[in-house]
Design a protein around this motif. Structure first.
Motif, PDB file in Angstrom:
ATOM      1  N   ILE A 161       0.838  -1.208   0.000  1.00 23.58           N
ATOM      2  CA  ILE A 161       0.000   0.000   0.000  1.00 23.58           C
ATOM      3  C   ILE A 161       0.867   1.250   0.000  1.00 23.58           C
ATOM      4  N   HIS A 162       1.964   1.214   0.743  1.00 27.49           N
ATOM      5  CA  HIS A 162       2.867   2.368   0.786  1.00 27.49           C
ATOM      6  C   HIS A 162       3.392   2.706  -0.603  1.00 27.49           C
TER       7      HIS A 162
ATOM      8  N   SER B 157       0.154   5.235  -4.027  1.00 29.06           N
ATOM      9  CA  SER B 157      -0.663   6.287  -3.411  1.00 29.06           C
ATOM     10  C   SER B 157      -2.126   6.181  -3.820  1.00 29.06           C
TER      11      SER B 157
ATOM     12  N   ARG C  20      -3.701   3.567  -1.639  1.00 34.56           N
ATOM     13  CA  ARG C  20      -3.820   4.092  -0.278  1.00 34.56           C
ATOM     14  C   ARG C  20      -5.008   5.036  -0.170  1.00 34.56           C
TER      15      ARG C  20
ATOM     16  N   GLY D 274      -3.214   9.302   5.497  1.00 33.35           N
ATOM     17  CA  GLY D 274      -2.785   8.036   4.918  1.00 33.35           C
ATOM     18  C   GLY D 274      -1.597   7.461   5.659  1.00 33.35           C
TER      19      GLY D 274
ATOM     20  N   LEU E 147      -1.309   3.614   7.418  1.00 30.93           N
ATOM     21  CA  LEU E 147      -0.231   2.638   7.287  1.00 30.93           C
ATOM     22  C   LEU E 147       0.318   2.248   8.659  1.00 30.93           C
TER      23      LEU E 147
END
Length: 265
Positions: A37-38, A41, A44, A88, A92
């Motif tokens: 996910i990181h 973007s 995310r 965001g 995470l």
């Protein structure tokens, strides 16, 4: 940390409690999802979109990750994505927190993951070359993971290896020592302990630690304490204790510093 994130963290921990004990593979799936996910973007943003409901979030998780993560990991990830986060970055961090907590739950209480993490943090801090190899932005994530495996596999628990392997691949601007200490505190919290970092000029005996634990009980509302002990001759004498953001400093070095400030003022 914003109020939305605090509420979201409460929600993810409740989801873990509802799920019950999970396998270490679930923790590894969640930590791998954080890394994935990181790196995207767009993903995310879609996962934390407050306009989408839980059903839509689960459909997105299934579409993106499919069989690459277990059903339990998908359920926990969906729960996290369905909460409101302040940013965001916090999302995470929340999924990472969840993965570390699952790792703690998946491992027997007789294995002190937090102690293993603290011990590795001290090893890294004492070796500038190792700290650079694990913390440099120039090194590849794959190479760092291989180095962690070479250093830790067979020497510490699989949960500790999984956590450290993830952290070195996903620093997100954090220093390696900071990440290891934070992960240790998350593990301890999940197991119902507080972490007290105790710094003294000479090692404390078991009896001294027992008396210190009794004294700290009043400061922590009776919560159980697990010690991370550091021997540092520069404290001169006495003891310095840190629990979270609270510091109780009775060292000679601290009193001398305070006296110098008074004289200077």
């Amino acid at each position: 940390m914003g109020s939305a994130t605090r509420e979201a963290l409460t929600g993810t921990r409740a989801a873990l409690t509802a799920l019950g004990r999970a396998d270490l593979s679930v923790a590894e799936d969640l930590l791998a999802a954080v890394r994935a996910i990181h790196g995207t973007s767009q993903l995310r943003s879609a996962l934390i979109d407050n306009e989408a409901d839980a059903v839509q979030k689960r459909a997105l998780v299934d579409a993106v990750f499919g069989s690459r993560i277990s059903a339990d990991a998908a359920t926990l990830l969906t729960s996290a994505a369905s909460s409101r986060w302040s940013s965001g970055h916090d999302f995470l961090g929340g999924v990472e927190d969840l993965g570390i907590r699952v790792a703690a739950e998946a491992t027997g209480d007789d294995i002190e993951i937090d102690a293993e993490l603290f011990a590795f943090e001290r090893t890294v801090a004492a070796d500038a070359g190792l700290e650079l190899a694990l913390g440099s932005k120039l090194g590849s994530s794959a190479a760092k993971a291989v180095l962690v495996d070479r250093l830790l596999v067979g020497k510490v628990s699989p949960a500790t290896v999984a956590i450290v392997r993830h952290l070195v691949q996903q620093p997100r601007g954090r220093r390696i020592g900071e990440m290891l200490r934070h992960a240790a505190s998350v593990v301890a919290d999940q197991r119902g302990f507080g972490i007290a970092t105790v710094t003294t000029a000479v090692p404390l005996s078991d009896a001294q630690l027992a008396r210190l634990e009794q004294g700290l009980a009043a400061q922590t509302g009776g919560r159980r304490i697990r010690f991370d002990t550091i021997v540092d001759p520069t404290v001169v004498g006495g003891v310095r204790v840190q629990i979270g953001d609270d510091v109780f400093d009775g060292s000679v070095a601290s009193r001398l510093s305070s006296l110098r400030q008074q004289l200077a003022g």
